[in-house]
Design a protein around this motif. Structure first.
Motif, PDB file in Angstrom:
ATOM      1  N   ARG A  77     -22.789  15.980  24.679  1.00 17.06           N
ATOM      2  CA  ARG A  77     -22.692  15.523  23.285  1.00 17.06           C
ATOM      3  C   ARG A  77     -23.054  16.625  22.301  1.00 17.06           C
ATOM      4  NH1 ARG A  77     -25.119  10.688  25.314  1.00 17.06           N
ATOM      5  NH2 ARG A  77     -27.161  11.397  24.592  1.00 17.06           N
ATOM      6  N   VAL A  78     -23.900  17.572  22.702  1.00 14.05           N
ATOM      7  CA  VAL A  78     -24.452  18.513  21.722  1.00 14.05           C
ATOM      8  C   VAL A  78     -24.006  19.959  21.919  1.00 14.05           C
ATOM      9  CG1 VAL A  78     -26.470  17.062  21.370  1.00 14.05           C
ATOM     10  CG2 VAL A  78     -26.574  18.893  23.063  1.00 14.05           C
ATOM     11  N   LEU A  79     -23.431  20.290  23.061  1.00 17.86           N
ATOM     12  CA  LEU A  79     -23.014  21.665  23.301  1.00 17.86           C
ATOM     13  C   LEU A  79     -21.656  21.941  22.658  1.00 17.86           C
ATOM     14  CD1 LEU A  79     -23.918  22.054  27.086  1.00 17.86           C
ATOM     15  CD2 LEU A  79     -25.216  22.919  25.120  1.00 17.86           C
ATOM     16  N   HIS A  80     -21.412  23.219  22.346  1.00 15.67           N
ATOM     17  CA  HIS A  80     -20.069  23.623  21.947  1.00 15.67           C
ATOM     18  C   HIS A  80     -19.154  23.475  23.157  1.00 15.67           C
ATOM     19  CE1 HIS A  80     -21.415  25.480  18.133  1.00 15.67           C
ATOM     20  NE2 HIS A  80     -22.460  25.890  18.818  1.00 15.67           N
ATOM     21  N   PRO A  81     -17.952  22.894  23.000  1.00 13.92           N
ATOM     22  CA  PRO A  81     -17.071  22.661  24.150  1.00 13.92           C
ATOM     23  C   PRO A  81     -16.587  23.970  24.780  1.00 13.92           C
ATOM     24  CG  PRO A  81     -15.934  22.148  22.096  1.00 13.92           C
ATOM     25  CD  PRO A  81     -17.371  22.376  21.738  1.00 13.92           C
ATOM     26  N   LEU A  82     -16.275  23.893  26.061  1.00 14.45           N
ATOM     27  CA  LEU A  82     -15.915  25.088  26.819  1.00 14.45           C
ATOM     28  C   LEU A  82     -14.691  25.802  26.258  1.00 14.45           C
ATOM     29  CD1 LEU A  82     -16.490  23.831  30.469  1.00 14.45           C
ATOM     30  CD2 LEU A  82     -17.864  25.492  29.203  1.00 14.45           C
ATOM     31  N   ARG A  83     -13.746  25.055  25.687  1.00 12.01           N
ATOM     32  CA  ARG A  83     -12.530  25.691  25.185  1.00 12.01           C
ATOM     33  C   ARG A  83     -12.681  26.218  23.769  1.00 12.01           C
ATOM     34  NH1 ARG A  83     -11.725  21.119  27.263  1.00 12.01           N
ATOM     35  NH2 ARG A  83     -11.000  20.977  29.412  1.00 12.01           N
ATOM     36  N   GLN A  84     -13.843  26.038  23.173  1.00 15.20           N
ATOM     37  CA  GLN A  84     -14.065  26.504  21.804  1.00 15.20           C
ATOM     38  C   GLN A  84     -15.392  27.246  21.716  1.00 15.20           C
ATOM     39  OE1 GLN A  84     -13.725  23.150  19.144  1.00 15.20           O
ATOM     40  NE2 GLN A  84     -11.803  22.482  20.021  1.00 15.20           N
ATOM     41  N   PRO A  85     -15.468  28.448  22.271  1.00 15.62           N
ATOM     42  CA  PRO A  85     -16.713  29.221  22.175  1.00 15.62           C
ATOM     43  C   PRO A  85     -17.131  29.383  20.714  1.00 15.62           C
ATOM     44  CG  PRO A  85     -15.174  30.273  23.682  1.00 15.62           C
ATOM     45  CD  PRO A  85     -14.417  29.182  22.993  1.00 15.62           C
ATOM     46  N   PRO A  86     -18.404  29.252  20.409  1.00 13.69           N
ATOM     47  CA  PRO A  86     -18.863  29.373  19.010  1.00 13.69           C
ATOM     48  C   PRO A  86     -18.566  30.747  18.440  1.00 13.69           C
ATOM     49  CG  PRO A  86     -20.715  29.433  20.537  1.00 13.69           C
ATOM     50  CD  PRO A  86     -19.518  29.057  21.357  1.00 13.69           C
ATOM     51  N   ARG A  87     -18.205  30.768  17.171  1.00  9.49           N
ATOM     52  CA  ARG A  87     -17.804  32.017  16.523  1.00  9.49           C
ATOM     53  C   ARG A  87     -18.853  32.559  15.546  1.00  9.49           C
ATOM     54  NH1 ARG A  87     -12.526  33.053  17.501  1.00  9.49           N
ATOM     55  NH2 ARG A  87     -11.226  31.344  18.270  1.00  9.49           N
ATOM     56  N   GLU A  88     -19.888  31.762  15.255  1.00  9.59           N
ATOM     57  CA  GLU A  88     -20.878  32.221  14.284  1.00  9.59           C
ATOM     58  C   GLU A  88     -21.601  33.472  14.784  1.00  9.59           C
ATOM     59  OE1 GLU A  88     -22.654  28.404  16.150  1.00  9.59           O
ATOM     60  OE2 GLU A  88     -20.705  29.152  15.482  1.00  9.59           O
ATOM     61  N   GLN A  89     -22.134  34.237  13.851  1.00  8.30           N
ATOM     62  CA  GLN A  89     -22.716  35.540  14.181  1.00  8.30           C
ATOM     63  C   GLN A  89     -24.012  35.427  14.969  1.00  8.30           C
ATOM     64  OE1 GLN A  89     -22.881  37.244  10.196  1.00  8.30           O
ATOM     65  NE2 GLN A  89     -21.018  38.399  10.591  1.00  8.30           N
ATOM     66  N   GLY A  90     -24.781  34.390  14.741  1.00  8.43           N
ATOM     67  CA  GLY A  90     -26.051  34.235  15.439  1.00  8.43           C
ATOM     68  C   GLY A  90     -26.988  33.375  14.623  1.00  8.43           C
ATOM     69  N   TRP A  91     -27.603  32.367  15.275  1.00  9.19           N
ATOM     70  CA  TRP A  91     -28.448  31.442  14.516  1.00  9.19           C
ATOM     71  C   TRP A  91     -29.722  32.115  14.007  1.00  9.19           C
ATOM     72  CZ3 TRP A  91     -33.368  30.588  16.319  1.00  9.19           C
ATOM     73  CH2 TRP A  91     -33.639  30.815  17.672  1.00  9.19           C
ATOM     74  N   ASN A  92     -30.083  33.277  14.562  1.00  3.59           N
ATOM     75  CA  ASN A  92     -31.283  33.996  14.119  1.00  3.59           C
ATOM     76  C   ASN A  92     -30.951  35.212  13.260  1.00  3.59           C
ATOM     77  OD1 ASN A  92     -30.049  35.378  16.270  1.00  3.59           O
ATOM     78  ND2 ASN A  92     -31.982  36.295  16.921  1.00  3.59           N
ATOM     79  N   ARG A  93     -29.788  35.257  12.673  1.00  2.00           N
ATOM     80  CA  ARG A  93     -29.360  36.441  11.921  1.00  2.00           C
ATOM     81  C   ARG A  93     -30.306  36.767  10.768  1.00  2.00           C
ATOM     82  NH1 ARG A  93     -25.270  39.885  11.051  1.00  2.00           N
ATOM     83  NH2 ARG A  93     -24.939  40.599   8.920  1.00  2.00           N
ATOM     84  N   ASP A  94     -30.775  35.773  10.046  1.00  5.51           N
ATOM     85  CA  ASP A  94     -31.648  36.032   8.898  1.00  5.51           C
ATOM     86  C   ASP A  94     -32.921  36.761   9.330  1.00  5.51           C
ATOM     87  OD1 ASP A  94     -29.809  34.841   7.274  1.00  5.51           O
ATOM     88  OD2 ASP A  94     -30.869  32.928   7.122  1.00  5.51           O
ATOM     89  N   GLU A  95     -33.443  36.417  10.507  1.00  9.38           N
ATOM     90  CA  GLU A  95     -34.660  37.048  11.005  1.00  9.38           C
ATOM     91  C   GLU A  95     -34.452  38.528  11.307  1.00  9.38           C
ATOM     92  OE1 GLU A  95     -38.657  37.282  12.465  1.00  9.38           O
ATOM     93  OE2 GLU A  95     -37.641  35.748  11.263  1.00  9.38           O
TER      94      GLU A  95
END
Length: 269
Positions: A77-95
């Motif tokens: 329910r909560v993971l990004h699906p296998l056929r759609q790898p996440p494209r965002e740069q990184g959830w810790n980018r601001d740090e």
């Protein structure tokens, strides 16, 4: 529930791991070469029937262990699906914004292996060999850089896991992706969450892995087990995550990935 988390919205089961095994089936989607060749000639109803009946049955027969993973439904329910790898740069980018160089980070992938044991799910971890260029002597997940021959981050995570700890594809069932993580060493890591056959016997590659061990998932998902340590680095105070595990120091990128897993599961409740 299918191990293909988004079957209801796609017309292909391909997850980018396109290689036939000794039985003549694709290691990623379990289609035969004949079925792959005929896919474009099938109508939508034929594709759906093959995905929702034939391929799911093959999956159940081959990877019974995934049915024993008690967190499976919540993860899907909560993971990004296998056929759609996440494209965002990184959830810790601001740090890390002031530490990132002018060039794009190198792509990397790790396998967050969840082993369904009778006593509860356990997380598969490795202790890196001392002297490695990146993260020597540290606890990490199996994984590494995405190479040009890899068909994406999933293929890279599975390849690296086989090279580092001899994990065969037939004993791992990918479930989806966590959010990408940036590292100060210049990598964008995409974690692949997967069920791992409890019968798997690791054989560490001594040049890369000194030890393979497991930690209870419940232990790592308890907020009280995670410490936040402030340290001065390059002109400002930064927060490093570390787990209170008595046998090994689990910190840095590995702890951050586990933290992201916990937050994902919490949001899905």
């Amino acid at each position: 529930m299918s191990v293909y988390p988004d079957l209801a919205t796609v017309s292909s089961p391909c997850i980018g791991l396109c290689r036939l095994d000794r039985d003549g089936l694709c290691e990623g989607c379990l289609r035969s070469g004949e079925e792959i060749g005929a896919w474009s000639r099938m109508d939508e109803g034929q594709r759906r029937r093959l995905m929702e009946e034939v391929l799911q049955q093959r999956q159940r027969q081959r990877q019974v262990f995934v049915q024993r993973l008690r967190e499976r439904d919540g993860l899907q329910r909560v993971l990004h699906p296998l056929r759609q790898p996440p494209r965002e740069q990184g959830w810790n980018r601001d740090e890390l914004a002031d530490l990132l160089g002018p060039h794009a980070p190198a792509e990397a992938a790790v396998l967050v292996g969840l082993v369904p044991r009778v006593e509860g799910t356990r997380v598969l971890l490795t202790l890196r060999t001392d002297g490695l260029r990146h993260h020597g002597g540290q606890v990490s997940f199996p994984g590494g850089r995405v190479e040009s021959a890899d068909r994406g981050v999933l293929a890279a995570a599975l390849r690296e896991s086989h090279e580092e700890i001899a994990l065969p594809v037939c004993q791992v069932a990918p479930l989806g992706y966590l959010d990408p993580l940036l590292t100060i060493s210049g990598f964008r890591i995409t974690p692949v969450v997967a069920a791992v056959d409890p019968d798997f016997v690791p054989r560490p590659e001594p040049g890369e892995v000194a030890q393979v061990f497991e930690v209870p998932l419940d232990y790592l998902m308890e907020p009280a087990r995670l410490r936040r340590i402030d340290m001065d680095y390059r002109g400002r105070t930064r927060t490093v995550l570390e787990y209170d595990w008595p046998e090994q120091r689990i910190w840095g990128a590995t702890a951050a990935i586990l933290y992201n897993l916990r937050r994902r599961l919490e949001e899905g409740r």
